[in-house]
Design an enzyme around this catalytic site. Structure first.
Site, PDB file in Angstrom:
ATOM      1  CE  LYS A  76       2.610  -5.739   4.007  1.00 55.35           C
ATOM      2  NZ  LYS A  76       2.048  -4.734   4.973  1.00 55.35           N
TER       3      LYS A  76
ATOM      4  CG  ASP B 236       0.252  -4.066   1.970  1.00 55.18           C
ATOM      5  OD1 ASP B 236       0.078  -4.835   2.928  1.00 55.18           O
ATOM      6  OD2 ASP B 236       1.153  -3.204   1.934  1.00 55.18           O
TER       7      ASP B 236
ATOM      8  CG  ASP C 129      -0.337  -0.089   2.528  1.00 57.42           C
ATOM      9  OD1 ASP C 129       0.909  -0.104   2.607  1.00 57.42           O
ATOM     10  OD2 ASP C 129      -1.076  -0.167   3.537  1.00 57.42           O
ATOM     11  CB  SER C 130       4.566   1.684   0.016  1.00 56.36           C
ATOM     12  OG  SER C 130       4.778   0.462  -0.669  1.00 56.36           O
TER      13      SER C 130
ATOM     14  CD  GLU D 238       7.098  -0.158   8.414  1.00 54.89           C
ATOM     15  OE1 GLU D 238       7.335   0.969   7.925  1.00 54.89           O
ATOM     16  OE2 GLU D 238       6.156  -0.883   8.042  1.00 54.89           O
TER      17      GLU D 238
ATOM     18  CD  GLU E  37      -0.305  -1.652   8.096  1.00 48.23           C
ATOM     19  OE1 GLU E  37       0.372  -1.222   7.143  1.00 48.23           O
ATOM     20  OE2 GLU E  37      -0.827  -0.894   8.945  1.00 48.23           O
TER      21      GLU E  37
END
Length: 281
Positions: A131, A101, A62-63, A199, A133
């Protein structure tokens, strides 16, 4: 069934593109004590370069919100934004596992929402894993996805989708919160996650988490002891003007692009380009 389908690679990094890397290959690398690289990718051409270089896992992060779409955080990017990028990376690669993501707001509300979102990435974009979070608060989502046959990469520490709750981009896991992160990591492993990104956590904590888990840890700003390392490709290639402390710049791509485009512009304005060899006769 042919041996090319069933055999495992002797090394996760590098090797031939006989088949896609799977979660079993990643688990085997952990057992061997092999460290491996993961890189972000957002289009077919760069995915092909990284895939042919032997990178075993490509993350459509998602970066992309920042490096593709120009936002100042990951929060605005949507499923519909990431879907075509994921499909492009899948088409551009032949060996790497492609992880998509799940963007902010696409899985947090319920396991059902998470399953619907992940299923779209698997069915429509061809992703091989997803992925998400968070720690214990997303365990029901992880369990639902794994039960449905969707491999899940977890993400702890500085989780950028929660940056507003953290009060900015800050190191996570110091003091008592380190024990909480350890507990989250073990719970995520128990829930079925096949790996976990750590992270911006202290290196000693990342080392302890890595030693305590049977699934691999993937570090980004988490020191050298994790099983794998990941960087955003624009960071490692030198396109990002002010990268984080944990970034090592391996190439000055911004400088090389600037030089090349200026050379092109100069030759156009002077008439040197196109030359006869660049023209049809």
């Amino acid at each position: 069934m042919s041996s090319s389908v069933t055999s495992r690679p002797t090394s996760l990094y590098g090797g031939q593109a006989g088949r896609r890397i799977t979660v079993r290959d990643i688990a085997a690398a952990k057992e061997r004590g092999e460290k491996w690289p993961m890189v972000t990718a957002y289009d077919a051409m760069t995915a092909k370069v990284f895939d042919e270089a032997g990178i075993p896992v490509l993350l459509v992060g998602d970066s992309a919100a920042m490096v593709v779409y120009g936002y100042d955080s990951t929060l605005p990017v949507s499923v519909d934004d990431l879907m075509p990028l994921t499909a492009a990376v899948v088409r551009g690669s032949s060996r790497a596992m492609v992880v998509a993501d799940l963007p902010f707001g696409s899985y947090q509300s319920s396991p059902q929402q998470a399953l619907e979102t992940a299923a779209r990435f698997m069915k429509e974009a061809g992703a091989h894993a997803v992925k998400l979070e968070g720690g214990r608060r997303v365990l029901p989502q992880v369990e639902a996805l794994v039960s449905a046959g969707i491999p899940v990469m977890a993400h702890l520490g500085l989780t950028p989708q929660s940056v507003n709750a953290f009060g900015g981009y800050r190191v996570q896991g110091r003091g008592q919160s380190g024990d909480e992160l350890m507990a989250d990591a073990k719970d995520l492993e128990y829930a079925g996650a096949f790996s976990v990104v750590l992270e911006c956590v202290p290196a000693d904590l990342a080392e302890r988490v890595t030693a305590s888990l049977s699934i691999p840890t993937i570090g980004i700003g988490a020191g050298p002891a994790t099983d794998a390392q990941v960087l955003v490709w624009q960071d490692l290639m030198g396109l990002t003007p002010h990268p984080a402390k944990f970034v090592k710049k391996y190439f000055d791509l911004a400088g090389e692009m600037d030089r090349a485009v200026r050379d092109f512009a100069d030759e156009v304005t002077t008439g040197a380009f196109p030359a006869p060899e660049h023209s049809y006769h």
